[in-house]
Enzyme design. Structure first.
Site, PDB file in Angstrom:
ATOM      1  CG  HIS A 108      -7.411  52.345  66.038  1.00 26.98           C
ATOM      2  ND1 HIS A 108      -8.113  52.891  67.089  1.00 26.98           N
ATOM      3  CD2 HIS A 108      -7.482  53.251  65.028  1.00 26.98           C
ATOM      4  CE1 HIS A 108      -8.582  54.081  66.736  1.00 26.98           C
ATOM      5  NE2 HIS A 108      -8.222  54.318  65.480  1.00 26.98           N
ATOM      6  CD  GLN A 165     -12.893  55.575  59.283  1.00 26.27           C
ATOM      7  OE1 GLN A 165     -11.738  55.401  58.899  1.00 26.27           O
ATOM      8  NE2 GLN A 165     -13.178  56.347  60.322  1.00 26.27           N
ATOM      9  NE  ARG A 177     -12.168  66.356  60.624  1.00 26.11           N
ATOM     10  CZ  ARG A 177     -12.177  67.223  61.651  1.00 26.11           C
ATOM     11  NH1 ARG A 177     -11.885  66.800  62.876  1.00 26.11           N
ATOM     12  NH2 ARG A 177     -12.434  68.498  61.469  1.00 26.11           N
ATOM     13  CE1 TYR A 188     -16.456  58.530  64.395  1.00 22.31           C
ATOM     14  CE2 TYR A 188     -14.545  57.497  65.412  1.00 22.31           C
ATOM     15  CZ  TYR A 188     -15.149  58.068  64.307  1.00 22.31           C
ATOM     16  OH  TYR A 188     -14.460  58.163  63.116  1.00 22.31           O
ATOM     17  NE  ARG A 195      -9.545  66.397  66.116  1.00 25.34           N
ATOM     18  CZ  ARG A 195      -8.838  65.334  65.728  1.00 25.34           C
ATOM     19  NH1 ARG A 195      -7.610  65.164  66.196  1.00 25.34           N
ATOM     20  NH2 ARG A 195      -9.354  64.443  64.900  1.00 25.34           N
ATOM     21  CD  GLU A 221      -4.563  60.206  62.566  1.00 30.49           C
ATOM     22  OE1 GLU A 221      -4.718  59.615  61.477  1.00 30.49           O
ATOM     23  OE2 GLU A 221      -5.491  60.382  63.380  1.00 30.49           O
ATOM     24  CG  HIS A 239      -2.882  57.395  64.788  1.00 35.07           C
ATOM     25  ND1 HIS A 239      -2.851  56.416  63.810  1.00 35.07           N
ATOM     26  CD2 HIS A 239      -4.195  57.764  64.897  1.00 35.07           C
ATOM     27  CE1 HIS A 239      -4.076  56.208  63.345  1.00 35.07           C
ATOM     28  NE2 HIS A 239      -4.899  57.001  63.985  1.00 35.07           N
ATOM     29  CG  ASP A 242      -7.228  54.072  61.597  1.00 28.67           C
ATOM     30  OD1 ASP A 242      -8.405  54.354  61.871  1.00 28.67           O
ATOM     31  OD2 ASP A 242      -6.326  54.926  61.611  1.00 28.67           O
TER      32      ASP A 242
END
Length: 482
Positions: free
Chosen positions: A63, A68, A93, A132, A229, A256, A290, A341
């Protein structure tokens, strides 16, 4: 991808969960293991290239959000000076969105290239990129639909790491929303757009000479759904049905954060993993990222479905997510992998160490994973589990020094301080639990050396790439944080 058959000799190699001695390793022309021969005689060893230390199979980073890496070390200060302000996942976030909005394909390629080189140097030989960033940066005209995806492909190909690209469906800001938020505009996608990207990546992976995917191919595709979500049920079912039809791995963030669980219950009457198990035909292709707040019943359901969990201990600790119930899941025989991640750590040894140490701190016990797995060695229990889970995350035959699997392996520097004086049977224990971990001397992907004497040389070069990658990364960072 074709090369000549090559033979190597390892004084010790990790095979089927244990150390074997005097192993002759033969790599076929397609980059897969042709033969693995432990306890080879002097005659059988003749002509093989002697490797410089103990050999382990390569690890899968199951993952990754490559962009990031541009944030690592830059989110450790509170933005609000008020003494009572709380900094948590949701405030982090918003800072992540600020990078996601601005990064260009050229900057992403520079950032991902350095990241993927770091992953190789740490012993990861395949990375699952949860992708994404589909649209153009804020303020720019719409770019070509594949610009960002191709930047990641080029970065992986340059350094020589295997890549499983996971184009990710992202449609709305949260439960009850009918659109994305302002900071999420680049994430916009539909089942059709995501599956077109999957097909484009699959075409790139096809060998031009054979018109089929090589068993040792370094580029592959899966598909991802960001989270419950972020999508509606109909769209999720459409993507999942395609993954089943063409046998692709499917990844999704699940449970998560406690707020995510509470919101899911409020809108659906079920917890996220509970909803998936009841409505999404979860099977062995599924990878739940997660699963931090999974209940015992949900963990049993995941195990029964044959699905996997992807754990990212350094990120989950950094973001204050919580602690996954590792001993309960391992006792069930549940399958799991690890991932980098948010890139606050780029070493699988750190992920495994932190995973175990978190359990020890919580339970006031030692060697928790070993007990749950019924093994003597905690490092072996963690390593074997992460290797098997990584194989499932990619859908490829990797992660084992075994005939027919892709020939990914790492050679430890047995002169590293962490290994000096260590008995042979404890080398893996020291690799995971003696910090800093031993250096990796060489790293091979599909039988080709991509790290030599600790330096990344990539897939086509014999010159270390570090200075070039570092300069390009620094330029991208200067532009992003100007």
């Amino acid at each position: 991808m074709t090369h000549e058959v090559r033979r190597f000799l390892a004084s010790r190699a990790w095979i089927q969960g244990a150390w074997a001695r005097d192993v002759v390793l033969t790599v076929a022309a397609d980059g897969c293991w042709l033969n693995v021969l432990p306890n080879a005689s002097a005659e059988q060893q003749r002509g093989a290239v002697r490797l410089g230390g103990p050999v382990l199979p390569g690890m899968v980073d199951a993952h990754s959000h490559a962009f990031q890496r541009a944030m690592a070390g830059l989110t450790e200060r509170r933005r609000d000076g008020a003494a009572t302000a709380v900094d948590d996942f949701w405030t982090w976030r918003e800072r992540m969105y600020s990078v996601a909005r601005r990064i260009t394909p050229e900057q992403l390629e520079a950032v991902a290239s350095l990241l993927y080189a770091e992953l190789l140097q740490a012993g990861y030989t395949q990375v699952c990129e949860f992708h994404y960033l589909h649209g153009a940066p804020d303020g720019q005209p719409d770019g070509a639909p594949l610009d960002m995806a191709l930047a990641l492909v080029r970065a992986a190909q340059r350094v020589g790491i295997g890549l499983t690209l996971l184009p990710t469906l992202y449609m709305r800001a949260g439960f009850g929303a009918d659109a994305l938020g302002e900071g999420q505009r680049r994430f916009a996608s539909t089942p059709d757009s995501v599956l077109r990207t999957v097909e484009a990546v699959a075409r790139l992976a096809v060998d031009a000479e054979t018109n089929q995917t090589s068993p040792g191919a370094l580029l592959g595709a899966g598909v991802a759904v960001h989270s419950l979500r972020a999508v509606d049920a109909v769209a999720l079912q459409e993507v999942a049905a395609h993954a089943r039809k063409v046998s692709l791995p499917l990844h999704i963030h699940a449970a998560e954060q406690t707020q995510e669980v509470d919101d899911c219950v409020a809108h659906t009457g079920l917890r996220p993993i509970e909803w998936l198990l009841q409505n999404a035909a979860v099977d062995a292709r599924w990878n739940l990222v997660h699963a931090t707040h999974a209940t015992p019943a949900e963990l049993q359901g995941v195990r029964k479905a044959g699905a996997s969990v992807v754990l990212c201990p350094s990120t989950e600790a950094d973001l204050g997510d919580g602690v996954f119930d590792l001993p309960a899941y391992m006792a069930l025989g549940g399958r799991w992998a690890v991932g980098s991640d948010s890139q606050v750590s780029r070493q699988w040894t750190t992920e495994l160490r932190l995973l175990e140490y978190t359990q020890r701190a919580l339970l006031h016990q030692r060697n928790v994973a070993a007990r749950a797995a019924g093994r003597d060695s905690t490092a072996a229990a963690l390593f074997e589990a992460a290797i098997a889970g990584g194989r499932a995350a990619t859908g490829q035959r990797i992660g084992a020094i075994q005939s027919g699997h892709r020939a990914d392996f790492v050679v430890l520097d047995d002169q590293s301080p962490a290994l000096l004086g260590i008995p042979a049977e404890h080398v893996l224990d020291a690799m995971v639990f003696s910090s800093p971990s031993p250096r990796l001397w060489d790293v091979f992907v599909a039988g080709q050396a991509v790290v030599t004497q600790g330096r990344v040389v990539g897939s086509t070069s014999t010159v270390p790439l570090g200075p070039q990658l570092g300069a390009a990364f620094s330029a991208a960072m200067a532009a992003l944080w100007r």
